[in-house]
Write an enzyme that holds these catalytic residues in place. Structure first.
Site, short mmCIF file in Angstrom:
data_model
loop_
_atom_site.label_atom_id
_atom_site.label_comp_id
_atom_site.label_asym_id
_atom_site.label_seq_id
_atom_site.Cartn_x
_atom_site.Cartn_y
_atom_site.Cartn_z
N GLN A 142 -11.94 -19.06 0.83
CA GLN A 142 -13.10 -19.15 -0.03
C GLN A 142 -14.24 -18.20 0.33
O GLN A 142 -14.93 -17.70 -0.54
CB GLN A 142 -13.63 -20.59 -0.04
CG GLN A 142 -12.80 -21.51 -0.90
CD GLN A 142 -13.27 -22.94 -0.83
OE1 GLN A 142 -12.52 -23.80 -0.40
NE2 GLN A 142 -14.48 -23.22 -1.23
N HIS A 153 0.54 -7.42 -2.34
CA HIS A 153 -0.58 -8.10 -3.00
C HIS A 153 -0.22 -8.56 -4.40
O HIS A 153 -0.79 -9.51 -4.92
CB HIS A 153 -1.81 -7.20 -3.04
CG HIS A 153 -2.44 -7.04 -1.69
ND1 HIS A 153 -2.75 -8.11 -0.88
CD2 HIS A 153 -2.81 -5.94 -0.98
CE1 HIS A 153 -3.27 -7.68 0.25
NE2 HIS A 153 -3.31 -6.37 0.21
N GLU A 154 0.73 -7.89 -5.04
CA GLU A 154 1.10 -8.29 -6.40
C GLU A 154 2.22 -9.34 -6.39
O GLU A 154 2.67 -9.77 -7.46
CB GLU A 154 1.54 -7.05 -7.20
CG GLU A 154 2.84 -6.42 -6.73
CD GLU A 154 2.96 -4.94 -7.13
OE1 GLU A 154 2.10 -4.14 -6.68
OE2 GLU A 154 3.88 -4.60 -7.86
N ALA A 214 -6.15 -13.23 12.06
CA ALA A 214 -7.37 -12.59 11.57
C ALA A 214 -8.38 -13.67 11.23
O ALA A 214 -9.39 -13.85 11.91
CB ALA A 214 -7.06 -11.72 10.37
N TYR A 244 0.84 -1.20 0.00
CA TYR A 244 0.00 0.00 0.00
C TYR A 244 0.88 1.27 0.00
O TYR A 244 2.11 1.18 0.01
CB TYR A 244 -0.96 -0.02 1.20
CG TYR A 244 -2.02 -1.10 1.08
CD1 TYR A 244 -2.94 -1.07 0.03
CD2 TYR A 244 -2.09 -2.15 1.99
CE1 TYR A 244 -3.91 -2.07 -0.09
CE2 TYR A 244 -3.06 -3.15 1.87
CZ TYR A 244 -3.97 -3.10 0.83
OH TYR A 244 -4.91 -4.08 0.70
N LYS A 271 -3.32 -29.40 1.44
CA LYS A 271 -4.66 -29.25 2.02
C LYS A 271 -4.77 -30.03 3.33
O LYS A 271 -5.86 -30.45 3.72
CB LYS A 271 -5.72 -29.74 1.03
CG LYS A 271 -6.01 -28.75 -0.08
CD LYS A 271 -7.29 -29.08 -0.80
CE LYS A 271 -7.72 -27.93 -1.67
NZ LYS A 271 -8.91 -28.24 -2.47
#
Ligand code: FAD
Ligand code: NAP
Ligand code: SF4
Length: 692
Positions: free
Chosen positions: A362, A275-276, A333, A189, A444
């Site tokens: 998801q 984020h990228e 979080a 950011y 997973k």
């Protein structure tokens, strides 16, 4: 300023909840003295956008969401990001705190949290070039690869105005009753954009040298401290590993940490990855606590408390980080979205009762990226605390639930939790349904936690579980209500040679009933096709259980000896040669989850999987799979063909029950197989149970 371990945490919470004294997590549950205030434990609920921040009308829901987690024992919480000005909005009309008239709505949130003796900070986030609107600004006019909007470069005077805006918003946060603010300086950011050469091409006092690049961040901390006084928590979220080319090296990261401490930060929180970045940082395939070592490296460099973050989801993991001195607090979080009582359960030594976040993204992040309210796959009440209640049933009834997959498990345990007498019939010798296959996929492993949780809830709520019992209408006679949750079966496809021994269904492969050969074609490239491909290319222990190997595979240098903490990726060779095929034209995997699809595609690419679209399947014979691709006939000389062509509802029981006098319901895959996932199955099961 460093906190002590006086062990006085949460006494009132323990009394209220009648918990035994903590033994399992003494460090996690110890208090942290910040000098002017004390946190009751070391759990920081990390900032997470829920979608409730943006509209005034949603603030009562936001307050209830935080209140439930405060009641569950969290020490310090941080809100989702609020912009210090319109150009800092993440999207048009996103949450901001810039005007006095916006303060009142926040008081509802802070009052609700304080009722439960927790503390709460407002996160101040300026999106910079990640702003999804044309007002976006940054250090330089460089477009982010994940955003179509090109930012405007801020002038030197405009930078000063943005710093004033941060200070003003922080002052308003204090008026609103917040205990502090978190200044978002990571994840790519605005402040982070100024700190690195990648996005800061300036040659004025806000760019160039390390000192100049970090000036915006450091000045912001200084002026926020000045504006809010000494007795206000100021968390600075520092990017400790950018994971992008042109990011900071360790020297620059340490310099920034020391400077923000000197400027008045109370706590430094860890930020990992922009984020990228093309490295996963919070997905389920990321090993637990993979990045705690990064925070630990900064410990000797500063004296303020440090927060470790990312993929910390269970008390033993959190306690190990704190007890070994890697950090002073842990941030979670999503785990608190999944289970608001996480801390209380840890305090009571009941980790087995925690509804664990499986890091699937998801219902939380994927929803936010789709502009929907966040939720949680394993906890349908998350962010819906005022709307979905599991109140005691007015009239307890005898309820039969058939099928112990995610839909049936959710329905049976919620209904029994409400006081109904529930019998759960399951044909297999264990619970879980298709989730039992999901948990076998490398990366997973977390999915097994959901089954552990449901096993516990079955015991706790007194569900009468009948394993190895194929339910029939006769067996279901006498119940007041019957819920059919019989799920799905793999779809069989019409294919010449479909009965050839080379052709396998995905469930027999994942159960280990057949071990495919060295060359395998997969028909169908949906979520399960991708999972089966990962299953087939991996061998030995999953890299998700080994942080060192995982970092090698993804090219992560946790020491940031090179800018951004990147190095050449070194994936292990694939265990098999795999073709992943779909009939639709285009790139396979386009419909996978927004925040995780790219990870699956990148993993398979690194393992050399041939991912092909526009494939016509002709036949299977001893030679292999004959296909036509772009009008050209080809033979894939494979040993096996695994069919992952979707599912069909298992509805024999639904049909057999037609006309029985009892009240009947159908949920999960038995209801609709198309686009079924566990999120829908659990949500539908829980909602039905709430209404029974
Ligand atoms: P099922 O899971 O099919 O359960 C039905 C149960 O009913 C079974 O246990 C069956 O034995 C039992 N049953 C059937 N008939 C009877 C009878 N007459 N009597 C008694 N018992 C009966 N979803 C996600 O959301 N995220 C993922 O990442 C994900 N990954 C997956 C990976 C794989 C490899 C697979 C196979 C699935 C994955 N899924 C994922 C899908 C998810 O598991 C399913 O959507 C979910 O399990 C469907 O739940 P269900 O309860 O409707 O049905
Ligand atoms: P899916 O996503 O619907 O994919 C089915 C695949 O089979 C598609 O690639 C489809 O593509 C192909 N197909 C369908 N009918 C076919 C036919 N008659 N012949 C040949 N190919 C056919 O279903 P899925 O992979 O079985 O997954 C089931 C559900 O589990 C999904 O809805 C998903 O949400 C969930 N899941 C989620 C994840 C996750 O990571 N979030 C992981 C696994 C599963 P073409 O028609 O183009 O060939
Ligand atoms: Fe965790 Fe998945 Fe729930 Fe998000 S949706 S909080 S990742 S379990």
């Amino acid at each position: 300023m460093r906190g002590n371990h006086r062990g006085m945490v949460g006494a009132s919470i323990r009394q209220r909840m009648q918990m035994p004294a903590p033994s399992a997590c003494p460090t996690l549950l110890s208090s942290l003295d910040l000098g002017f205030t004390t946190l009751r434990n070391r759990v920081l609920m990390g900032s997470m956008h829920t979608g409730l921040e943006d509209r005034r009308a949603d603030f009562p829901k936001l307050a209830a969401y935080f209140a439930e987690r405060a009641a569950g024992g969290v020490g310090l919480m941080v809100t989702g990001g609020f912009a210090p000005g319109m150009d800092g909005w993440l999207k048009p009309f996103a949450g901001k705190l810039t005007r006095r008239w916006e303060v009142a709505r926040h008081r509802e949130v802070t009052a609700a949290v304080h009722t439960h003796d927790a503390k709460i900070c407002l996160q101040l986030l300026h999106a910079g070039r990640y702003a999804y609107h044309p007002l976006s600004v940054s250090a330089s006019a460089l477009k982010a690869p994940i955003n179509p909007f090109r930012p405007r470069a801020l002038s030197a005077r405009a930078v000063e105005r943005r710093i004033d805006a941060f200070a003003r918003s922080a002052r308003l946060a204090r008026e609103a009753g917040y205990d502090g603010v978190e200044i978002m300086g990571s994840e790519g950011y605005l402040l982070n954009q100024f700190t690195v050469a990648r996005t800061n091409h300036r040659d004025d006092r806000w760019g160039g040298s390390v000192d100049n690049r970090m000036r915006f961040a450091v000045e912001t901390v200084r002026r926020v401290r000045e504006a809010c006084g000494p007795d206000f928590i100021l968390i600075y979220r520092l990017s400790m590993l950018d994971l992008v080319d042109g990011g900071n090296d360790w020297r620059a990261i340490v310099a920034q940490a020391r400077a923000v401490e000197a400027a008045g930060a109370t706590i430094i929180n860890t930020g990992i990855g922009w984020h990228e970045a093309r490295v996963p940082t919070i997905a389920t395939s990321v090993p637990r606590a993979a990045f705690a070592g990064v925070t630990a490296r900064l410990k000797p460099e500063v004296s303020v408390p440090l927060v470790a973050t990312n993929r910390i989801n269970m008390p033993d993991v959190a306690e190990a980080i704190l007890a070994s001195g890697q950090a002073d607090l842990v941030s979670m979080a999503r785990p608190l979205l999944a289970d608001p009582e996480w801390v209380a359960k840890a305090a009571a030594g009941r980790a087995h009762a925690i509804n664990t976040c499986i890091a699937c993204n998801q219902a939380c992040l994927d929803h936010i990226f789709q502009n929907r309210r966040a939720g949680c796959l394993v906890n349908p009440r998350a962010c819906r605390e005022t709307e979905l209640a599991y109140a005691p049933a007015a009239t307890p009834r005898r309820i039969a639930v058939v099928g112990a997959g995610p839909a049936g498990l959710a329905c049976a345990t919620v209904a029994a939790g409400r006081g109904h007498a529930v019998t759960l019939f399951e044909a297999a010798d264990g619970i879980g349904g298709q989730f039992n296959l999901a948990r076998r996929i490398p990366g997973k492993e977390e999915f097994a936690e959901t089954l552990r949780y449901f096993r516990h809830r079955i015991d706790e709520t007194g569900v009468d579980l009948r394993l190895r019992t194929l339910a029939t209408p006769e067996l279901l006679a006498g119940f007041d209500a019957v819920v059919t949750a019989t799920g799905v079966v793999p779809r069989r496809i019409a294919l010449e040679g479909g009965d050839h021994p080379k052709v396998l269904a995905y469930d027999e492969v994942l159960r280990g009933e057949v071990v495919p050969g060295a060359k395998v074609a997969i028909i169908g490239a949906g979520g399960i096709g991708f999972d089966v491909a990962e299953f087939l290319v991996h061998e030995g222990p999953s890299p998700s259980l080994d942080p060192v190997r995982w970092m090698e595979e993804w090219g992560v240098d946790p020491t940031s000896s090179a800018p951004g903490g990147l190095k050449p990726a070194a994936p292990e060779p694939p265990a098999r040669e795999v073709w992943l095929l779909q009939r639709s034209p285009g790139r396979p995997g386009a419909r996978l989850g927004k925040t995780t699809g790219w990870i699956h595609r990148a993993t398979l690419k690194a393992k050399g999987v041939h991912m092909l679209g526009g494939v016509e399947y002709r036949r299977v014979d001893d030679a292999g799979l004959h296909v036509t691709i772009n009008g050209v006939e080809q033979l894939l000389e494979v040993d096996h063909v695994v069919v992952c062509a979707g599912q069909e509802s298992r509805r024999e029981l639904v049909d057999a029950l037609a006309g029985v006098p009892a009240e009947t319901h159908v949920i999960g895959g038995a209801d609709v197989a198309a686009e079924l996932d566990a999120k829908r199955a659990i949500d539908q099961g829980s909602r039905l149970a709430a209404a029974l």
